[in-house]
Design an enzyme around this catalytic site. Structure first.
Site, PDB file in Angstrom:
ATOM      1  N   ARG A  49       0.852  -1.189   0.000  1.00 20.49           N
ATOM      2  CA  ARG A  49       0.000   0.000   0.000  1.00 20.49           C
ATOM      3  C   ARG A  49       0.883   1.233   0.000  1.00 20.49           C
ATOM      4  O   ARG A  49       1.928   1.234   0.650  1.00 20.49           O
ATOM      5  CB  ARG A  49      -0.868   0.041   1.271  1.00 20.49           C
ATOM      6  CG  ARG A  49      -2.171  -0.734   1.170  1.00 20.49           C
ATOM      7  CD  ARG A  49      -3.209  -0.008   0.314  1.00 20.49           C
ATOM      8  NE  ARG A  49      -4.457  -0.736   0.172  1.00 20.49           N
ATOM      9  CZ  ARG A  49      -4.763  -1.584  -0.817  1.00 20.49           C
ATOM     10  NH1 ARG A  49      -3.915  -1.852  -1.763  1.00 20.49           N
ATOM     11  NH2 ARG A  49      -5.943  -2.171  -0.863  1.00 20.49           N
ATOM     12  N   ASP A 104       4.739  -0.756  -7.017  1.00 23.41           N
ATOM     13  CA  ASP A 104       3.404  -0.932  -7.610  1.00 23.41           C
ATOM     14  C   ASP A 104       2.412   0.026  -6.957  1.00 23.41           C
ATOM     15  O   ASP A 104       1.330   0.255  -7.474  1.00 23.41           O
ATOM     16  CB  ASP A 104       2.946  -2.382  -7.394  1.00 23.41           C
ATOM     17  CG  ASP A 104       1.641  -2.703  -8.113  1.00 23.41           C
ATOM     18  OD1 ASP A 104       1.529  -2.372  -9.310  1.00 23.41           O
ATOM     19  OD2 ASP A 104       0.725  -3.284  -7.482  1.00 23.41           O
ATOM     20  N   GLU A 145      -1.782   8.154  -5.032  1.00 25.38           N
ATOM     21  CA  GLU A 145      -2.335   7.551  -6.258  1.00 25.38           C
ATOM     22  C   GLU A 145      -3.618   8.294  -6.575  1.00 25.38           C
ATOM     23  O   GLU A 145      -4.356   8.651  -5.659  1.00 25.38           O
ATOM     24  CB  GLU A 145      -2.630   6.070  -6.021  1.00 25.38           C
ATOM     25  CG  GLU A 145      -1.359   5.225  -5.936  1.00 25.38           C
ATOM     26  CD  GLU A 145      -1.670   3.758  -5.656  1.00 25.38           C
ATOM     27  OE1 GLU A 145      -2.766   3.296  -6.028  1.00 25.38           O
ATOM     28  OE2 GLU A 145      -0.804   3.076  -5.082  1.00 25.38           O
ATOM     29  N   HIS A 163      -0.214  -0.049  -9.721  1.00 24.75           N
ATOM     30  CA  HIS A 163      -1.093  -0.772  -8.789  1.00 24.75           C
ATOM     31  C   HIS A 163      -1.859  -1.918  -9.491  1.00 24.75           C
ATOM     32  O   HIS A 163      -3.089  -1.934  -9.513  1.00 24.75           O
ATOM     33  CB  HIS A 163      -2.080   0.196  -8.116  1.00 24.75           C
ATOM     34  CG  HIS A 163      -2.547  -0.313  -6.779  1.00 24.75           C
ATOM     35  ND1 HIS A 163      -2.835   0.510  -5.738  1.00 24.75           N
ATOM     36  CD2 HIS A 163      -2.767  -1.567  -6.314  1.00 24.75           C
ATOM     37  CE1 HIS A 163      -3.220  -0.204  -4.687  1.00 24.75           C
ATOM     38  NE2 HIS A 163      -3.178  -1.480  -5.026  1.00 24.75           N
ATOM     39  N   ILE A 164      -1.072  -2.827 -10.062  1.00 24.04           N
ATOM     40  CA  ILE A 164      -1.671  -3.941 -10.808  1.00 24.04           C
ATOM     41  C   ILE A 164      -1.402  -5.291 -10.153  1.00 24.04           C
ATOM     42  O   ILE A 164      -1.536  -6.338 -10.792  1.00 24.04           O
ATOM     43  CB  ILE A 164      -1.134  -3.992 -12.262  1.00 24.04           C
ATOM     44  CG1 ILE A 164       0.411  -4.000 -12.253  1.00 24.04           C
ATOM     45  CG2 ILE A 164      -1.669  -2.835 -13.091  1.00 24.04           C
ATOM     46  CD1 ILE A 164       1.028  -4.553 -13.521  1.00 24.04           C
TER      47      ILE A 164
HETATM   48  P1  NAD Z   1      -2.716 -10.143   5.317  1.00 23.81           P
HETATM   49  O1  NAD Z   1      -3.653  -9.514   6.264  1.00 23.81           O
HETATM   50  O2  NAD Z   1      -2.881 -11.586   4.990  1.00 23.81           O
HETATM   51  O3  NAD Z   1      -1.210  -9.941   5.849  1.00 23.81           O
HETATM   52  C1  NAD Z   1      -0.719  -8.729   6.329  1.00 23.81           C
HETATM   53  C2  NAD Z   1       0.269  -9.079   7.435  1.00 23.81           C
HETATM   54  O4  NAD Z   1       0.940  -7.903   7.820  1.00 23.81           O
HETATM   55  C3  NAD Z   1      -0.397  -9.650   8.686  1.00 23.81           C
HETATM   56  O5  NAD Z   1       0.199 -10.907   9.003  1.00 23.81           O
HETATM   57  C4  NAD Z   1      -0.118  -8.588   9.763  1.00 23.81           C
HETATM   58  O6  NAD Z   1       0.094  -9.150  11.040  1.00 23.81           O
HETATM   59  C5  NAD Z   1       1.151  -7.967   9.228  1.00 23.81           C
HETATM   60  N1  NAD Z   1       1.415  -6.622   9.694  1.00 23.81           N
HETATM   61  C6  NAD Z   1       0.544  -5.581   9.846  1.00 23.81           C
HETATM   62  N2  NAD Z   1       1.209  -4.485  10.246  1.00 23.81           N
HETATM   63  C7  NAD Z   1       2.521  -4.838  10.337  1.00 23.81           C
HETATM   64  C8  NAD Z   1       3.686  -4.140  10.704  1.00 23.81           C
HETATM   65  N3  NAD Z   1       3.673  -2.861  11.055  1.00 23.81           N
HETATM   66  N4  NAD Z   1       4.855  -4.828  10.697  1.00 23.81           N
HETATM   67  C9  NAD Z   1       4.895  -6.132  10.340  1.00 23.81           C
HETATM   68  N5  NAD Z   1       3.815  -6.836   9.987  1.00 23.81           N
HETATM   69  C10 NAD Z   1       2.650  -6.196  10.004  1.00 23.81           C
HETATM   70  O7  NAD Z   1      -2.752  -9.257   4.000  1.00 23.81           O
HETATM   71  P2  NAD Z   1      -2.269  -9.667   2.539  1.00 23.81           P
HETATM   72  O8  NAD Z   1      -3.404 -10.256   1.792  1.00 23.81           O
HETATM   73  O9  NAD Z   1      -0.999 -10.428   2.653  1.00 23.81           O
HETATM   74  O10 NAD Z   1      -2.000  -8.215   1.925  1.00 23.81           O
HETATM   75  C11 NAD Z   1      -0.835  -7.487   2.280  1.00 23.81           C
HETATM   76  C12 NAD Z   1      -0.882  -6.093   1.674  1.00 23.81           C
HETATM   77  O11 NAD Z   1      -0.928  -6.179   0.243  1.00 23.81           O
HETATM   78  C13 NAD Z   1      -2.114  -5.260   2.068  1.00 23.81           C
HETATM   79  O12 NAD Z   1      -1.689  -3.934   2.315  1.00 23.81           O
HETATM   80  C14 NAD Z   1      -2.970  -5.269   0.826  1.00 23.81           C
HETATM   81  O13 NAD Z   1      -3.789  -4.121   0.767  1.00 23.81           O
HETATM   82  C15 NAD Z   1      -1.904  -5.262  -0.243  1.00 23.81           C
HETATM   83  N6  NAD Z   1      -2.360  -5.712  -1.559  1.00 23.81           N
HETATM   84  C16 NAD Z   1      -1.876  -5.074  -2.658  1.00 23.81           C
HETATM   85  C17 NAD Z   1      -2.286  -5.465  -3.923  1.00 23.81           C
HETATM   86  C18 NAD Z   1      -1.770  -4.773  -5.143  1.00 23.81           C
HETATM   87  O14 NAD Z   1      -2.479  -4.674  -6.129  1.00 23.81           O
HETATM   88  N7  NAD Z   1      -0.533  -4.297  -5.138  1.00 23.81           N
HETATM   89  C19 NAD Z   1      -3.202  -6.511  -4.082  1.00 23.81           C
HETATM   90  C20 NAD Z   1      -3.652  -7.169  -2.944  1.00 23.81           C
HETATM   91  C21 NAD Z   1      -3.216  -6.754  -1.685  1.00 23.81           C
END
Ligand code: NAD
Length: 316
Positions: A243, A267, A272, A290-291
């Site tokens: 993010r 990404d 954005e 952001h893909i």
């Molecule tokens: P998830 O909830 O499965 O995992 C996130 C992990 O981060 C959790 O285990 C949590 O405990 C940990 N966490 C939170 N804050 C933290 C910190 N300060 N330090 C260390 N660990 C921390 O989520 P996910 O499905 O793995 O998604 C992860 C990220 O990817 C999210 O921000 C999501 O929005 C993003 N994402 C981006 C795209 C994209 O298009 N680029 C697509 C999907 C998800």
């Protein structure tokens, strides 16, 4: 007959599943300012990140019983408020993890061979300065045997670790919630192998990694800033497919310019859809808009998972 408005679209597989289960699915996008009126004709709505479902809108559509988010983040929905009004809110968190993880490696493979710069310069100078460019990109490195640090060891972090292990990389992972277990790698012919993995401290990830990939949500401040860049190995690379806001962008630009960070793969961005020009034009930055979740396979899985959630909800 139950009517669903898929306002940001839904994969044809999901649409077909819903229609076969007797639902009516409209996929025409209704503009945000017309949604309150349009939604009075529906029982549920699915969105991705474009459509916003805020308190004021939720109050105007008491007939809506379900909100489905195709994907992970629900920042565009007032989830708790919707739930307090008895609306079921569902998302499809796991469907796109592999797509995001693979994008991390697209950026890493790009950066270690300077493709972000080569792809910009070859069209312009490839037939006049071929040998100069060949020399400029001669000092590439391999990923195998290097250490990837993964910050945020949830769904995508673990999927990234699995791909890294498959490539013969070492993994250092950190999460707010420690993890000790194993990751399963699957191979051709149905073979699989379990690799034990245990999270370490954030300090160990930051100081011990050749590449660092972020996989946390955005909280209130960046996870990687000037202090963290100062502790990293010289020549480290940083990838952010999580993010915007999780990396301090001015500190990253400074670290790229002073050589501490060899390259970055981004990404996601602050501001954005108008990221900083300094990042967009930086020769050491590999860029995507952001893909992370945007693959055909992820969209199919998202569509099918969403359809199943909707069918289960209305048929229970
Ligand atoms: P998830 O909830 O499965 O995992 C996130 C992990 O981060 C959790 O285990 C949590 O405990 C940990 N966490 C939170 N804050 C933290 C910190 N300060 N330090 C260390 N660990 C921390 O989520 P996910 O499905 O793995 O998604 C992860 C990220 O990817 C999210 O921000 C999501 O929005 C993003 N994402 C981006 C795209 C994209 O298009 N680029 C697509 C999907 C998800």
């Amino acid at each position: 007959m139950i009517k669903i408005l898929a306002n940001d679209g839904i994969d044809p597989i999901g649409k077909k599943m819903l229609e076969e289960a007797g639902f009516v699915v409209d996929t025409e996008t209704v503009p945000q300012d017309k949604l309150a009126e349009a939604l009075l004709n529906y029982d549920g709505i699915t969105v991705r990140s474009a459509t916003k479902l805020r308190k004021e809108l939720i109050d105007q559509v008491p007939n809506i019983k379900l909100i489905g988010r195709g994907g992970v983040g629900m920042d565009n929905i007032d989830v708790e408020y919707a739930r307090s009004k008895g609306i079921t809110v569902v998302n499809t968190p796991a469907a796109s993890s592999l797509s995001v993880a693979e994008l991390v490696f697209a950026h890493l493979f790009t950066g270690v061979r300077f493709l972000q710069d080569s792809n910009r310069k070859m069209p312009v100078e490839g037939n006049t300065r071929f040998n100069d460019l060949k020399k400029a990109y001669a000092k590439g490195i391999e990923l195998r045997g290097k250490t990837i640090g993964i910050i945020g060891f949830g769904r995508i972090g673990r999927e990234t670790a699995t791909v890294a292990l498959g490539l013969g990389m070492n993994v250092l992972a950190y999460d707010l919630f420690p993890f000790e277990g194993s990751l399963s790698l699957s191979f051709q012919g149905g073979a699989s192998v379990q690799i034990p993995v245990k999270t370490v401290s954030l300090e160990e990830v930051i100081t011990g990694s050749d590449f660092i990939s972020l996989h946390t949500p955005f909280a209130d401040k960046p996870i990687l800033g000037a202090e963290e860049f100062a502790k990293m190995k010289k020549g480290v690379a940083v990838v952010n497919c999580s993010r915007g806001g999780t990396i301090d962008e001015p500190a990253l630009i400074e670290a790229l310019n002073n050589g501490k960070v060899a390259f970055a793969g981004l990404d996601v961005f602050d501001n954005e859809p108008t990221p900083k020009a300094e990042l967009l034009q930086h020769p050491k930055v590999s860029l995507t808009p952001h893909i992370g979740a945007s693959t055909n396979e992820a969209q199919e899985r998202i569509g099918a998972e969403l359809a199943n959630l909707i069918i289960d909800h209305f048929n229970k």
